[in-house]
Design a protein around this motif. Structure first.
Motif, short mmCIF file in Angstrom:
data_model
loop_
_atom_site.label_atom_id
_atom_site.label_comp_id
_atom_site.label_asym_id
_atom_site.label_seq_id
_atom_site.Cartn_x
_atom_site.Cartn_y
_atom_site.Cartn_z
N UNK A 81 0.83 -1.21 0.00
CA UNK A 81 0.00 0.00 0.00
C UNK A 81 0.86 1.26 0.00
N UNK A 82 1.96 1.22 0.76
CA UNK A 82 2.86 2.38 0.79
C UNK A 82 3.63 2.54 -0.52
N UNK A 83 3.98 1.41 -1.11
CA UNK A 83 4.65 1.47 -2.42
C UNK A 83 3.74 2.11 -3.46
N UNK A 84 2.48 1.72 -3.44
CA UNK A 84 1.50 2.29 -4.37
C UNK A 84 1.33 3.78 -4.15
N UNK A 85 1.22 4.19 -2.90
CA UNK A 85 0.98 5.60 -2.59
C UNK A 85 2.22 6.47 -2.81
N UNK A 86 3.40 5.85 -2.89
CA UNK A 86 4.62 6.63 -3.13
C UNK A 86 4.66 7.20 -4.54
N UNK A 87 3.95 6.56 -5.47
CA UNK A 87 3.90 6.96 -6.88
C UNK A 87 5.21 6.72 -7.61
N UNK A 88 6.13 5.99 -6.99
CA UNK A 88 7.44 5.76 -7.60
C UNK A 88 7.34 4.90 -8.86
N UNK A 89 6.62 3.80 -8.76
CA UNK A 89 6.51 2.91 -9.92
C UNK A 89 5.72 3.54 -11.06
N UNK A 90 4.78 4.43 -10.71
CA UNK A 90 4.04 5.16 -11.74
C UNK A 90 4.98 6.06 -12.53
N UNK A 91 5.94 6.67 -11.83
CA UNK A 91 6.92 7.51 -12.52
C UNK A 91 7.82 6.68 -13.43
N UNK A 92 8.24 5.52 -12.94
CA UNK A 92 9.07 4.63 -13.76
C UNK A 92 8.31 4.21 -15.01
N UNK A 93 7.06 3.82 -14.83
CA UNK A 93 6.23 3.39 -15.96
C UNK A 93 6.07 4.52 -16.98
N UNK A 94 5.82 5.74 -16.51
CA UNK A 94 5.62 6.87 -17.41
C UNK A 94 6.89 7.17 -18.22
N UNK A 95 8.04 7.08 -17.56
CA UNK A 95 9.30 7.32 -18.26
C UNK A 95 9.52 6.29 -19.36
N UNK A 96 9.24 5.03 -19.06
CA UNK A 96 9.39 3.97 -20.05
C UNK A 96 8.39 4.13 -21.19
N UNK A 97 7.18 4.52 -20.84
CA UNK A 97 6.13 4.72 -21.84
C UNK A 97 6.52 5.81 -22.84
N UNK A 98 6.96 6.95 -22.33
CA UNK A 98 7.34 8.06 -23.20
C UNK A 98 8.52 7.67 -24.08
N UNK A 99 9.50 6.99 -23.50
CA UNK A 99 10.70 6.59 -24.26
C UNK A 99 10.34 5.63 -25.38
N UNK A 100 9.45 4.68 -25.10
CA UNK A 100 9.01 3.75 -26.15
C UNK A 100 8.27 4.48 -27.26
N UNK A 101 7.50 5.47 -26.87
CA UNK A 101 6.74 6.26 -27.84
C UNK A 101 7.70 6.99 -28.80
N UNK A 102 8.75 7.59 -28.24
CA UNK A 102 9.72 8.32 -29.05
C UNK A 102 10.53 7.35 -29.92
N UNK A 103 10.91 6.21 -29.35
CA UNK A 103 11.65 5.22 -30.13
C UNK A 103 10.81 4.75 -31.32
N UNK A 104 9.52 4.63 -31.12
CA UNK A 104 8.62 4.24 -32.20
C UNK A 104 8.57 5.33 -33.28
N UNK A 105 8.58 6.59 -32.87
CA UNK A 105 8.60 7.70 -33.83
C UNK A 105 9.85 7.62 -34.71
N UNK A 106 11.00 7.35 -34.10
CA UNK A 106 12.26 7.33 -34.83
C UNK A 106 12.40 6.10 -35.71
N UNK A 107 11.99 4.95 -35.18
CA UNK A 107 12.26 3.68 -35.85
C UNK A 107 11.17 3.26 -36.83
N UNK A 108 9.91 3.49 -36.46
CA UNK A 108 8.80 2.98 -37.27
C UNK A 108 8.05 4.05 -38.06
N UNK A 109 8.04 5.29 -37.54
CA UNK A 109 7.30 6.35 -38.20
C UNK A 109 8.20 7.32 -38.96
N UNK A 110 9.50 7.06 -38.92
CA UNK A 110 10.48 7.88 -39.66
C UNK A 110 10.38 9.37 -39.33
#
Length: 243
Positions: free
Chosen positions: A144-173
């Protein structure tokens, strides 16, 4: 002599047909002089990722034709680019009120801007302290404390944005510019993760060392401020942040 930007290295990669005067004017229009520079070149598709700090429009909607020209010249003929602004769209007006701002559609017609919010270093510090508290506290309350810390949500968001940009460069030219506020924190998190996603060399020990040197040491991340006391300081430190 670091006169244009004290947080950039001695050598930068910019288009060869751009005059120094354009770079200087662009640096004067960007927070801390951090004008757009090459971060990553994707050899497979000949696309690239730039990084910078926010433009300084202010409340008067100031503009810089040199900054606009620089970003236009950087794009290959016939291509359009994507700007990934790592701030919540709701804070952009307050950013302008403090002298900052964002690239407007009218002045940067070849670039499409997208907001993908990441918590700033001060918010991350609060999150990190809560994470440490969860790890040191009652094991029955850990999840419960891990969830409320929002730490993993930040990690997830960073990975999500990075994958999005990698897709722009690699697949969408598409070519991409990444920035948040000053370009010294979350910007470097995202550009580094994109390197790791797209290039297996950066997943080796030597490659990762090179990445830290190139995207953090040479790119002006303020280690001494962000890592002064970590999560165990008895008093809060305003510049602290576990980026």
């Amino acid at each position: 002599n670091y006169s244009i930007c004290p947080t950039y290295p001695k050598k930068l990669i910019v288009p060869k047909n751009v005059e120094d005067s354009i770079l200087i004017k662009s640096s004067q229009f960007r927070a801390y002089g951090r004008f757009p520079v090459l971060s990553y070149f994707h050899e497979i598709n000949k696309t690239f990722m730039l990084r910078s700090s926010q433009p300084l429009l202010g409340t008067n909607n100031r503009r810089s034709k040199e900054d606009e020209q620089l970003l236009k010249i950087m794009l290959p003929i016939g291509k359009k680019g994507c700007i990934y602004d790592l701030r919540d769209a709701n804070v952009l007006k307050s950013a302008a009120a403090k002298g900052g701002g964002y690239e407007t559609d009218a002045n940067y017609p070849l670039w499409k801007r997208t907001n993908k919010n990441l918590d700033r270093y001060d918010q991350l510090q609060i999150s990190f302290s809560k994470l440490i508290e969860a790890c040191l506290g009652d094991s029955n309350q850990f999840l419960s404390k891990l969830e409320s810390s929002n730490w993993l949500q930040n990690v997830r968001q960073a990975l999500y944005i990075s994958c999005y940009i990698a897709d722009e460069l690699n697949n969408k030219n598409s070519c991409v510019l990444v920035h948040g506020w000053d370009g010294t924190d979350n910007t470097l998190v995202i550009t580094s993760l994109v390197h790791i996603i797209l290039n297996p060399n950066y997943r080796t020990i030597k490659g990762f060392e090179l990445l830290i040197e190139k995207e953090w040491l040479y790119a002006g991340h303020p280690f001494s401020k962000r890592c002064s006391k970590s999560a165990f300081g008895s008093t809060p430190y305003k510049h602290e942040g576990p980026i």
